[in-house]
Design a protein around this motif. Structure first.
Motif, PDB file in Angstrom:
ATOM      1  N   CYS B  22      61.899   5.484  68.507  1.00 29.78           N
ATOM      2  CA  CYS B  22      60.630   5.896  67.880  1.00 29.78           C
ATOM      3  C   CYS B  22      59.916   4.653  67.440  1.00 29.78           C
ATOM      4  O   CYS B  22      60.428   3.863  66.659  1.00 29.78           O
ATOM      5  CB  CYS B  22      60.921   6.808  66.676  1.00 29.78           C
ATOM      6  N   CYS B  25      59.069   4.842  63.343  1.00 29.49           N
ATOM      7  CA  CYS B  25      60.045   4.581  62.282  1.00 29.49           C
ATOM      8  C   CYS B  25      61.305   3.903  62.826  1.00 29.49           C
ATOM      9  O   CYS B  25      62.270   3.729  62.108  1.00 29.49           O
ATOM     10  CB  CYS B  25      60.416   5.888  61.565  1.00 29.49           C
ATOM     11  N   CYS B  39      60.458  11.213  61.810  1.00 25.47           N
ATOM     12  CA  CYS B  39      59.064  11.099  61.362  1.00 25.47           C
ATOM     13  C   CYS B  39      58.118  11.988  62.139  1.00 25.47           C
ATOM     14  O   CYS B  39      56.934  12.074  61.808  1.00 25.47           O
ATOM     15  CB  CYS B  39      58.592   9.653  61.453  1.00 25.47           C
TER      16      CYS B  39
END
Ligand SMILES: [Zn+2]
Lengths: 774, 211
Positions: B22, B25, B39
């Motif tokens: 990701c 995050c 997130c």
């Protein structure tokens, strides 16, 4: 994307994500459009770059200084560089595209800077916005990109249509480029340039008249130099001519078109006019010549020619005649006064003259001498033009044909009267003295009364001299007499007409000119008074009856044969009855003394003559009287009881001493004299009317003067007197034993030296006349 | 699974391991995960259309760079007198006033850095398209570009500050010029271009080269 996994995969992914991609690519397309638009805009708005050569770069800023056309910025300085020869400045201008057609060889550039001068502030806008380059487009020329800037703003005339004229002047004086041209003080144009004329004899001043004022200039228009301050005339008539403060400093040209001349065609472009030195010179009038005698000094300044106070012309210059027999004055007469320049017109010089008799022509002291002129109506009507005249050194007598009343005055002396002296009626000038001449018995003065006032004179008129100031009288009241200020200084004659109904007079009638208004108005009866001495007497001494003035002395003279003084006296209009047999005159003068102080008022008012008219109504008229120097002793007192006292001695009795009754004054001593034979003294007394009853035939009189001092062993000293006044001044006392018949006037008593003691004890109850007591 | 030449240094990347990262995050997710479990951000093996978007934004920035430099950034008027100034004329004025260091700073920050950023982006994008360049330098370049990105807002920040603060009517005012908008756009688009650029593509490119 899966570029990292296998080679064929991107193609797959690309196809799948086509929609996304196209959206993202919109951004650079938009950016490209923006850039393209900006580029197009900047190119389309880019100015035309031109080069202008300036003499110097002062006040020009790169990137800042604007090029303006009618106040609108049409360009900007983008660069400044010195020219190759370092003599000028090359300024690069970026001009608005729209100016492309106007940038020709006829277009002009000049720098506009604020200019503060007395002439005004120009380029004021540059103070705020900075200097700018003015641009004057002209699209008729050939296009170009290089220009040479004007060193200064182009003259007005070249900017617009208008009338350009050449003024030919002897000297430039204060005229400059840009000096205004005024018409009735309105600026209608300006001086565009000046230069010496081709032959170097004149200065040619080029002026430009604004188009809308061009019609004001006609072929007969006169131009004169209006610059600076022009002083002309002298003190009272000082003319300060200046068109404006601007012209004061900057010079200027004024113009006017004489309105008395017929209409002239308008001036053409480039016409040449003379430029006169000043207004007076421009006012070309009618030239006349006046011949003056040699002794006429006209002075250097321009001498005015006045006609009844109005300026009708000027003496331009004066020159000696060829044979030195006189002076010829070249005069310029105002065109509107041309009708006065006819046969019969007279010119004379008015100049100040100061003499003991007075000042004449006083106004010329301040206003400068001037030429007066006169012409009769008849001559004007006859209208015989004349251009050469004979001038006189002084004012001539009015011609007998002149309108008005011509009179002759006979006087003993001229006394301040001179040519032109005013003739006054109620202090208003109604005429003037025309001439004077000596005759066998005095002076003959000719006067002219203005037509408007000639009805004021008739046979009853009386004329007197009002020249100068006359002071009359002394302490008894003096008066200052003066006619008018003018008559005081310039002499004058006044008259009045007591009887308006009296017959009219003709031209040439003679009158007497009296020395003063008093003499002119002496209408009463004349008498002669004879004095032993003139002491205290003077002309004007008054004659009074019971305090009222009935006349006055008009003349004093010594009678050599008789050795006395003879005074002429004039009795007032209604006082003629005094001049009769039996009237008595005596002097009233101040008396100061221990015993008698009288007539103190005469100290201030002056001595006078008292008159007691004769009582008899049928008495014969008499004009010659002797004046007693003191109040007559036997003066009959109208009021009261008149008595006589007989005394061996006068003692301290004096005139005016009181008569006491019980220590109260009831009368006075009016006089005394030696009796005839002189064995005794007669004392005249007067008892007041109200106390008349106190005196009877048995009354006893005694001298109350002095102090009666009595001494006694036991009584001590006793002082008695009738009054303190009697102690000092003397007096007479009387007593009456009992009421009785009042005595008649003139009764005679014997006066005792001192009272008998019983007299003092008498106390009769005599009643006092009631009607008189209050 | 791929096999790599023996002489090549061997990497195992996320896709090899069946993992995705990701980018918001930095949680490591399974390959099949659509959204980050922590997130909620969308998780990709590689950022989609990264290259194309970067190109587009870089091109936009490059185009806007022209008006940003040619058009006036701001007008500083004193007593209603003021001349619109471009970045370059401002720099020249600073030099004329003897403030050479500041002029250099402004020049660098406003002209050189954006230009270098653009050039760097182009270079990176070319490198991704044509693998072969030294990966280390590319990565460093990318980091520099990202790092500089936040500072390139400085000019705009100062201009907006001045425009807000200096408003004294006739005495003096500062107004932003159209160039400022172009400049801001350049900054924003280059930042976006840098953000859109997936640095992992560089590594992929490096591996391709190694192959
Ligand atoms: Zn996440």
């Amino acid at each position: 994307m899966n570029q990292n996994t296998s080679a064929p995969e991107p193609a797959r992914a690309n196809i799948k994500k086509r929609g996304n991609l196209s959206l993202v690519w919109l951004l650079p397309v938009v950016a490209l459009l923006i850039v393209v638009w900006l580029v197009w805009k900047s190119i389309s708005e880019a100015g035309i770059v031109i080069d202008v050569e300036f003499q110097n770069g002062r006040g020009i800023k790169q990137g800042k200084t604007e090029v303006r056309l009618n106040g609108i910025a049409v360009g900007r300085v983008t660069g400044i560089a010195m020219s190759d020869d370092l003599k000028s400045v090359d300024v690069t201008l970026e001009m608005d595209r729209r100016m492309s057609t106007s940038l020709t060889d006829k277009s002009r550039f000049w720098l506009v800077r604020p200019q503060v001068s007395v002439a005004g502030i120009s380029g004021l806008d540059t103070l705020v916005s900075g200097n700018y380059i003015a641009f004057q487009p002209d699209d008729t020329g050939i296009k170009r990109k290089k220009f040479i800037a004007l060193p200064s703003p182009p003259p007005l005339g070249e900017q617009e249509d208008g009338l350009s004229l050449t003024l030919r002047a002897k000297e430039l004086s204060s005229i400059q480029n840009g000096s205004p041209v005024y018409y009735r003080r309105l600026k209608i144009g300006e001086v565009s340039s000046y230069d010496l004329s081709v032959d170097d004899q004149y200065v040619d001043v080029e002026v430009f008249i604004q188009p809308r004022f061009a019609h004001l200039v006609r072929r007969n228009t006169r131009f004169w130099n209006a610059g600076g301050v022009e002083l002309s005339g002298s003190l009272t008539n000082l003319k300060v001519r200046t068109q404006s403060i601007v012209s004061l400093v900057q010079g200027g040209v004024s113009l006017y078109t004489p309105d008395w001349e017929q209409e002239f065609p308008e001036a053409y472009q480039g016409d040449v006019f003379p430029l006169y030195r000043d207004y007076d010179e421009a006012e070309a009038g009618i030239a006349v010549e006046i011949d003056f005698p040699l002794d006429v000094a006209l002075g250097q300044e321009k001498t005015r020619i006045l006609f009844h106070g109005m300026e009708v012309g000027l003496i331009r210059d004066i020159e000696l005649k060829d044979d030195y027999s006189g002076i010829t004055a070249n005069a310029v007469i105002r065109p509107d006064a041309v009708n006065l320049m006819v046969k019969g017109a007279r010119f004379w010089l008015v100049k100040p003259s100061i003499g003991l008799q007075g000042i004449s022509g006083l106004e010329t002291l301040l206003g400068g001498r001037y030429i007066n002129m006169d012409v009769s109506n008849k001559d004007i009507k006859a209208a015989v033009p004349k251009r050469r005249f004979n001038g006189l050194a002084s004012q001539p007598a009015a011609s007998p044909s002149a309108p008005g009343l011509h009179l002759k005055l006979r006087a003993d002396s001229l006394a301040g009267v001179s040519h032109g002296s005013p003739v006054l009626f109620r202090k208003m000038q109604v005429g003037s003295v025309q001439s004077h001449e000596l005759t066998d018995d005095g002076v003959l003065i000719k006067i002219l009364v203005d037509p408007a006032y000639q009805h004021l004179v008739n046979h009853s008129s009386r004329f007197w001299n009002v020249s100068g100031i006359t002071l009359h009288g002394g302490l008894q009241g003096f008066s200052i007499k003066a006619g008018t200020l003018n008559s005081m200084l310039a002499g004058g004659i006044a008259f009045d007409t007591p009887d308006r109904t009296s017959g009219k007079v003709k031209n040439g009638t003679g009158f007497t000119l009296y020395d003063s208004t008093e003499k002119a108005h002496q209408f009463g009866q004349k008498i002669s008074l004879i004095f032993e001495t003139a002491e205290g007497l003077q002309v004007g001494t008054k004659i009074k009856y019971k305090g009222l003035v009935v006349g006055h002395l008009t003349d004093l003279k010594l009678d050599k044969q008789e050795g006395h003084i003879v005074a002429d006296a004039l009795l007032g209009k209604s006082s003629g009855w005094v001049a009769h047999e039996g009237s008595r005159f005596w002097m009233v003068r101040p008396r100061l003394g221990l015993a008698n102080t009288a007539n103190l008022e005469t100290l201030v008012t002056g001595q006078y003559i008292e008159v007691l008219p004769g009582s008899r109504q049928d008495a014969a008229a008499k004009t010659r009287f002797s004046v007693e120097m003191a109040v007559p002793d036997d003066l009959p007192v109208n009021n009261g009881l008149r008595l006589q006292l007989v005394s061996s001695q006068l003692g301290s009795v004096r005139r005016g001493n009181p008569i006491y009754y019980r220590e109260i004054p009831v009368g006075t001593v009016t006089g005394y004299r030696l009796a005839d034979p002189a064995s005794h003294v007669l004392i005249f007394i007067n008892i007041e009317e109200r106390y008349r009853s106190l005196v009877t035939s048995k009354s006893r009189f005694w001298n109350a003067s002095g102090i009666d001092v009595k001494f006694g062993l036991f009584s001590g000293a006793k002082i008695r007197t009738e009054s303190l006044e009697a102690l000092l001044a003397g007096g007479i006392a009387f007593a009456t034993p009992e009421p009785g018949e009042p005595v008649a006037a003139g009764h005679q008593f014997t006066m005792a030296e001192e009272p008998e003691s019983q007299w003092l004890r008498w106390a009769p109850a005599i009643s006092i006349s009631q009607e008189m007591s209050h | 699974m791929k096999t790599y030449p023996a002489d090549a240094q061997h990497w195992i990347n996320g896709s090899d391991a069946g993992l995705k990262l990701c980018l918001d995050c930095h949680k490591v997710c399974a390959e099949q995960t659509e959204r980050c479990p922590r997130c909620g951000a969308r998780v990709h093996q590689r950022r989609q259309n990264s290259i194309a978007r970067s190109w587009a934004l870089t091109l936009t920035a490059a185009l806007l760079y022209i008006p940003a430099n040619l058009l006036p950034m701001m007008t500083v008027s004193k007593f209603e007198e003021g001349q619109p100034q471009t970045i370059f004329s401002g720099v020249i004025e600073l030099v004329n006033h003897g403030m050479v260091p500041i002029a250099l700073l402004v020049f660098t920050a406003s002209v050189v850095v954006p230009l270098l950023k653009l050039l760097g982006m182009v270079w990176l994008l070319i490198c991704v398209r044509f693998p072969g360049a030294a990966m280390h330098r590319q990565q460093t370049l990318y980091r520099v570009i990202v790092w500089i990105g936040r500072w390139s807002m400085l000019d705009i920040f100062i201009i907006s500050l001045l425009v807000g603060l200096v408003q004294f009517g006739q005495l003096g005012t500062v107004t932003a010029g159209i160039g400022a908008y172009a400049f801001a756009s350049v900054v924003v688009t280059t930042m976006l271009a840098a953000m859109q650029f997936d640095p992992r593509l560089l590594w992929d490119a490096a591996e391709v080269k190694k192959l």
